[in-house]
Design an enzyme around this catalytic site. Structure first.
Site, PDB file in Angstrom:
ATOM      1  N   TYR A 122       0.962  -1.120  -0.115  1.00 39.49           N
ATOM      2  CA  TYR A 122      -0.002  -0.062   0.154  1.00 39.49           C
ATOM      3  C   TYR A 122       0.839   1.182  -0.011  1.00 39.49           C
ATOM      4  O   TYR A 122       1.940   1.352   0.759  1.00 39.49           O
ATOM      5  CB  TYR A 122      -0.850   0.061   1.229  1.00 39.49           C
ATOM      6  CG  TYR A 122      -1.808   1.284   1.432  1.00 39.49           C
ATOM      7  CD1 TYR A 122      -3.210   1.148   0.825  1.00 39.49           C
ATOM      8  CD2 TYR A 122      -1.225   2.455   2.093  1.00 39.49           C
ATOM      9  CE1 TYR A 122      -3.842   2.366   0.911  1.00 39.49           C
ATOM     10  CE2 TYR A 122      -2.091   3.445   1.953  1.00 39.49           C
ATOM     11  CZ  TYR A 122      -3.322   3.347   1.254  1.00 39.49           C
ATOM     12  OH  TYR A 122      -4.206   4.470   1.453  1.00 39.49           O
ATOM     13  N   GLU A 210      -3.421   7.525  -4.210  1.00 35.70           N
ATOM     14  CA  GLU A 210      -3.220   6.057  -3.686  1.00 35.70           C
ATOM     15  C   GLU A 210      -2.945   4.987  -4.716  1.00 35.70           C
ATOM     16  O   GLU A 210      -3.671   5.097  -5.409  1.00 35.70           O
ATOM     17  CB  GLU A 210      -4.529   5.965  -2.640  1.00 35.70           C
ATOM     18  CG  GLU A 210      -4.600   4.487  -2.028  1.00 35.70           C
ATOM     19  CD  GLU A 210      -5.683   4.081  -1.572  1.00 35.70           C
ATOM     20  OE1 GLU A 210      -6.137   4.490  -0.276  1.00 35.70           O
ATOM     21  OE2 GLU A 210      -6.604   3.529  -2.312  1.00 35.70           O
TER      22      GLU A 210
END
Ligand code: GDP
Ligand code: MN
Length: 415
Positions: A122, A210
């Site tokens: 992530y 993101e």
């Protein structure tokens, strides 16, 4: 403002972040040919099909599918374009899917020493209000379970603040890459991606940038350490800054927005749909918040936040009523206006006019649901008199003396 994943991938690529190639389609018929084209260009039969909606959680909802033939591609496209996507991020009614991204599928390397785990990471940049810095957030536990990881094991999340002027520094990115467990040439690949993401975040005035997951491909002859790639992209932009980014504005997709919220924007109204049954029409954001609180306090549930602004015209009030009542859950409306710059008599006239002219779905005019009105401020007596005199044309109108009285009346009226 949000954008689609395929647009996010274009942005990533334009800042030097490697992303597998893809094509967007809008019909089932395009699926098989697009599959063949992508498979032949990538030299692999693995293609991923992904619903393009402004919400995540697609993988778990069955709206990200790996396919290996034109038939499978068509089947997956049919499923996604004919079913609404319900994920943890959409609410129970789900979202209609209008566009699909077909992209070259990638193999993800197994995580050494961790059975059944893949190399999914992530990586995100957002603003941390607590420290008043932009912050790089990274985790080795990327992929579809990141929310659970963040909740249950906060120690698995790395946070690195960006310098307000210098942004993300090379040495910080290297440290994060090592902490994430990248090895050999993976480190420089990951560092380049982090620095690119930080530049992009800054250059385009993002609120969130993101990549989840960032992955490592298995070792190959040309890439012995594997390739570090972004295979998902999610962006939110600061609405106060989009005016200076024509390229970002061009990515706006109005079909993904709540139609009532779009309509409100056109009339300068701040409207946010909520899931209760008491419509609220208020002037001023603070008063609107207080109104929602007091409705809750008395056992009711607001259907919306609506701030008509400090100098709303009669036209805006008419539009506001129409927007509130276009929500079929609304069983009662509470108007709470403080006449500071606006005069209460003008507002009362506006309310009466708007309410009597209101068009119902059955074609009739006039207000049908209970309407509780609380006015305070300049010329309030004249305003109240106008409302009292309008009783005949507005049978559901109940004047209220103060905020508590109004909240109690509207809660009682909707039961
Ligand atoms: P999200 O669920 O909306 O965040 O959609 P993602 O694009 O992140 O996809 C969800 C999951 O599907 C990822 O975490 C991967 O595990 C898997 N996935 C997506 N694309 C690929 C791909 O090209 N190859 C492989 N092997 N898995 C993929
Ligand atoms: Mn994802």
């Amino acid at each position: 403002m949000k954008i689609h994943e395929y647009q996010g991938r274009q942005l990533l690529a334009s800042f030097g972040i490697p992303v597998p190639a893809g094509t967007v389609i809008e019909s089932i018929e395009q699926a098989a040919t697009t599959y063949k084209q992508i498979a032949s260009e990538s030299g692999s039969d693995l293609v991923v099909i992904k619903a393009q909606v402004h919400a995540g959680g697609r993988g778990k909802a069955g709206f990200v599918k790996l396919v290996r033939s034109p038939q499978e591609a068509e089947e997956a496209a049919r499923f996604m374009l004919t079913n609404r996507m319900v994920s943890v991020q959409t609410g129970p009614e789900g979202l209609e899917v209008k566009k699909l991204l077909l992209a070259a599928g990638v193999d993800i390397a197994d995580r050494p020493g961790t059975p059944n785990a893949k190399e999914e990471f992530y990586l995100a940049i957002t603003t941390d209000r607590g420290s008043r810095r932009n912050v790089l957030i990274a985790s080795r536990e990327g992929g579809v379970d990141i929310e659970t990881v963040a909740h249950d094991r906060p120690d698995a999340i790395i946070k690195e603040p960006l310098h307000p002027i210098m942004g993300l520094q090379q040495h910080q990115a290297r440290k994060v890459a090592f902490d994430l467990g990248f090895k050999g040439s993976q480190v420089s690949q990951a560092v380049k991606i982090m620095l690119g993401l930080a530049k992009l975040f800054e250059a385009k005035d993002c609120a969130l940038a993101e990549i989840n997951p960032l992955i490592i491909t298995p070792s190959s002859a040309t890439h012995p350490d594997g390739q570090v790639l972004a295979i998902d992209a999610k962006f939110t932009f600061d609405d106060n800054a989009t005016f200076r980014h024509k390229d970002i504005q061009a990515m706006f997709d109005p079909t993904e927005e709540n139609p009532a919220e779009l309509r409100a924007q056109r009339f300068g109204l701040s409207y946010i749909a909520l899931d209760g049954n008491i419509g609220c029409l208020v002037n001023g954001a603070g008063l609107a918040m207080a109104t929602m609180d007091i409705v809750k306090l008395h056992g009711g549930s607001p259907a919306n936040f609506l701030d008509v602004g400090g100098s709303a015209t009669e036209e805006a009030v008419t539009e506001a009523f129409s927007i509130i009542l276009s929500d079929h859950n609304v069983k009662g409306v509470m108007v709470n206006i403080f006449g500071g710059i606006m005069r209460c008599d003008v507002i009362a006239a506006g309310i009466i006019n708007a309410a009597t002219k209101h068009k119902n779905p059955d074609g009739s005019t006039g207000f049908k649901v209970p309407l509780v009105v609380r006015l305070e401020g300049t010329n309030v007596e004249a305003g109240r008199k106008l409302l009292a005199d309008a009783k005949a044309s507005l049978p559901t109108l109940q004047p209220a003396t103060d905020l508590t009285d109004a909240a109690m009346k509207v809660c009682k009226a909707v039961g």
